[in-house]
Design a protein around this motif. Structure first.
Motif, PDB file in Angstrom:
ATOM      1  N   ILE A   1     -24.519  48.516 -25.100  1.00 53.61           N
ATOM      2  CA  ILE A   1     -25.107  48.637 -23.761  1.00 53.61           C
ATOM      3  C   ILE A   1     -25.563  50.072 -23.563  1.00 53.61           C
ATOM      4  O   ILE A   1     -24.816  51.018 -23.826  1.00 53.61           O
ATOM      5  CB  ILE A   1     -24.071  48.281 -22.670  1.00 53.61           C
TER       6      ILE A   1
ATOM      7  N   ILE B   1     -30.846  43.354 -18.373  1.00 50.84           N
ATOM      8  CA  ILE B   1     -30.035  42.457 -17.546  1.00 50.84           C
ATOM      9  C   ILE B   1     -30.312  42.792 -16.084  1.00 50.84           C
ATOM     10  O   ILE B   1     -30.471  43.953 -15.726  1.00 50.84           O
ATOM     11  CB  ILE B   1     -28.545  42.702 -17.869  1.00 50.84           C
ATOM     12  N   GLY B   2     -30.412  41.740 -15.246  1.00 50.62           N
ATOM     13  CA  GLY B   2     -30.569  42.000 -13.815  1.00 50.62           C
ATOM     14  C   GLY B   2     -31.959  41.719 -13.292  1.00 50.62           C
ATOM     15  O   GLY B   2     -32.256  41.959 -12.138  1.00 50.62           O
TER      16      GLY B   2
ATOM     17  N   SER C   1     -23.889  36.362 -21.321  1.00 49.75           N
ATOM     18  CA  SER C   1     -22.881  37.394 -21.569  1.00 49.75           C
ATOM     19  C   SER C   1     -23.338  38.282 -22.724  1.00 49.75           C
ATOM     20  O   SER C   1     -24.253  37.943 -23.476  1.00 49.75           O
ATOM     21  CB  SER C   1     -21.543  36.744 -21.922  1.00 49.75           C
ATOM     22  N   LEU C   2     -22.660  39.407 -22.851  1.00 50.21           N
ATOM     23  CA  LEU C   2     -22.964  40.330 -23.943  1.00 50.21           C
ATOM     24  C   LEU C   2     -22.768  39.638 -25.295  1.00 50.21           C
ATOM     25  O   LEU C   2     -23.565  39.805 -26.222  1.00 50.21           O
ATOM     26  CB  LEU C   2     -22.021  41.535 -23.812  1.00 50.21           C
ATOM     27  N   GLU C   3     -21.716  38.828 -25.370  1.00 52.94           N
ATOM     28  CA  GLU C   3     -21.415  38.145 -26.632  1.00 52.94           C
ATOM     29  C   GLU C   3     -22.529  37.155 -26.999  1.00 52.94           C
ATOM     30  O   GLU C   3     -22.938  37.067 -28.163  1.00 52.94           O
ATOM     31  CB  GLU C   3     -20.071  37.420 -26.488  1.00 52.94           C
TER      32      GLU C   3
ATOM     33  N   VAL D   1     -28.691  46.377 -24.866  1.00 54.90           N
ATOM     34  CA  VAL D   1     -28.809  45.809 -23.519  1.00 54.90           C
ATOM     35  C   VAL D   1     -28.941  46.958 -22.524  1.00 54.90           C
ATOM     36  O   VAL D   1     -28.104  47.866 -22.496  1.00 54.90           O
ATOM     37  CB  VAL D   1     -27.578  44.945 -23.167  1.00 54.90           C
TER      38      VAL D   1
ATOM     39  N   GLY E   1     -17.571  41.833 -20.979  1.00 58.02           N
ATOM     40  CA  GLY E   1     -18.962  41.726 -21.416  1.00 58.02           C
ATOM     41  C   GLY E   1     -19.781  40.806 -20.536  1.00 58.02           C
ATOM     42  O   GLY E   1     -20.731  40.171 -20.989  1.00 58.02           O
TER      43      GLY E   1
ATOM     44  N   LEU F   1     -23.991  41.582 -10.714  1.00 57.44           N
ATOM     45  CA  LEU F   1     -25.397  41.414 -10.315  1.00 57.44           C
ATOM     46  C   LEU F   1     -25.540  40.571  -9.056  1.00 57.44           C
ATOM     47  O   LEU F   1     -26.528  40.709  -8.335  1.00 57.44           O
ATOM     48  CB  LEU F   1     -26.193  40.761 -11.447  1.00 57.44           C
TER      49      LEU F   1
END
Lengths: 278, 278
Positions: A22, A208-209, A216-218, A228, B253, B258
């Motif tokens: 990130i 993101i957003g 998710s990050l995963e 990200v 994660g 948001l």
């Protein structure tokens, strides 16, 4: 403070290591220091977040002021900083190259360029002109004495042309022109992101957003995303807190929002220690 | 833009009208514009909030930078602005008077002075010296071409001397010296605040978000408080949101924070419209 060479290498290497990372976006010195103290490996500026903190709309800040802001964030943190350079502050390849040179002088070790024109009637420049802009920027970056990570953005989803084929053609052309990282803000489906990853041969940044992307990050790591970013989302989350506090005070005349506030002494000590260490 | 005379009269009159009012504290142009658009009648700067937004500890910003910040907030909003002038940036009455003059030049129509010394060994100046400082400031304010609302602060609770009798003696002396508004940050009991209200003959400001004071606006109004400020509390609430977002991203994660973010288009439009109206 680490040298720009060290920071440039460190930032480049973040993209070469396995796994996703990130890169969060501060919008002033205070948020840059909080994010630095939180253990991230790099920071990215956000043109929209900075504009909002100055009470302006996105796109209304000129190159000079934006680069002063980049220098401010660079001075605030030992982390590598990537600069949001919007449309390069000029249509021509020469202007884009100059913007890369100025961002490097401001201390950035990376930067992103959009394929936008600034003209609301015809917001995107064509793929050929956009590629020339990226090529000029990449050549300028290569003349620097440290690795400068150039991110090329395909903006067609954000300007109301949600055509994945066009996105991929653009990103492939920008890769060919010398971009180190590719980025298409506004993709809202995980499958589309996975298709982009398979269609290019450079690390992909996902924001993101925006556009309701809910992953998710995963999950992003699993489909091969490398980086990200948050754009203005962290900034907009804090404006959400401010608006909620105002609504509570003006509605019921209560102050329950204080429960979420960082205690004065904690924040004061954190910033005092941070400043003394610099 | 309203003239400084109009703003000075409007700010003075807020203290003369029946009922209580909130004077919220922005820390940059963006938050000043959001609070202006939210319908408040005046704004107050916060030395701590501004310092935190610059990644610094409270008290580490000098007079020149702090007054540039005051001018920045004044330029951001048509509302009257009261400046947090800390300890007046100098022990002597002459320095305090100069600070009032400079704050007025920066566009403020009010300002607060603490009875602090800046010396951690002996943080409070004695009541006599503090009163002379207030008197010099009030005389300087009276020479201005518009009403300047001077707030005098008794800081003994905040520096570890929680003696209500001393607080009242100090506030009475500052009233005598010409202060228009009185303020004792750090009172944590409603009864103590009510006692202060009964002991003085000027509008009382109470700060929310320090020392665990847990009351509603209505309760404060009922005991006769005139004005409520937030100090750095709104700013610290947004840092709470940032830290929670970081903890969520680095923990699980995920990006649930948001949900509380203001949508990009909403914030962008608000700031564009605000800017065009100025």
């Amino acid at each position: 403070m680490r040298s720009q060479l060290e920071k440039g290498e460190s930032f480049r290497d973040l993209h070469r290591r396995p796994g996703i990372f990130i890169i969060p976006n501060p919008w002033d010195v205070g948020t840059a220091r909080i994010l630095t103290a939180s253990g991230f490996g790099a920071l990215a500026t956000t043109s929209a977040g900075y504009a909002f903190s100055r009470g302006r709309s996105d796109g209304s800040i000129g190159r000079e002021e934006m680069l002063r802001h980049v220098a401010d964030i660079v001075a605030a943190s030992p982390l590598p900083v990537s600069a949001d350079l919007e449309g390069g502050y000029g249509i021509s390849p020469e202007e884009a190259a100059m913007t890369i040179r100025l961002a490097a002088s401001a201390g950035a070790v990376g930067g992103s360029l959009e394929d936008t024109s600034g003209d609301p009637e015809r917001p995107l420049i064509d793929i050929q002109a956009a590629s020339e802009r990226i090529r000029a920027a990449a050549e300028e970056a290569a003349r620097l004495a440290f690795p400068f990570t150039l991110t090329a953005r395909a903006e067609n989803f954000l300007v109301g042309r949600p055509n994945l084929r066009e996105t991929i053609s653009r990103l492939q052309a920008y890769q060919e022109a010398g971009a180190n990282v590719l980025y298409a803000p506004g993709l809202s489906r995980k499958e589309d992101i996975a298709t982009v990853v398979r269609s290019v041969d450079r690390p992909l940044n996902v924001v993101i957003g925006l556009a309701g992307l809910d992953v998710s990050l995963e999950e992003l790591q699993d489909i091969g995303v490398k980086r990200v970013s948050l754009g203005s989302a962290l900034c907009r989350a804090t404006f959400g807190t401010l608006l909620a506090a105002v609504a509570e005070m003006r509605g019921g005349g209560t102050f329950g929002f204080l429960k979420g506030a960082v205690p004065f002494a904690q924040l004061n000590t954190l910033f005092r220690d941070f400043h003394e260490k610099l």
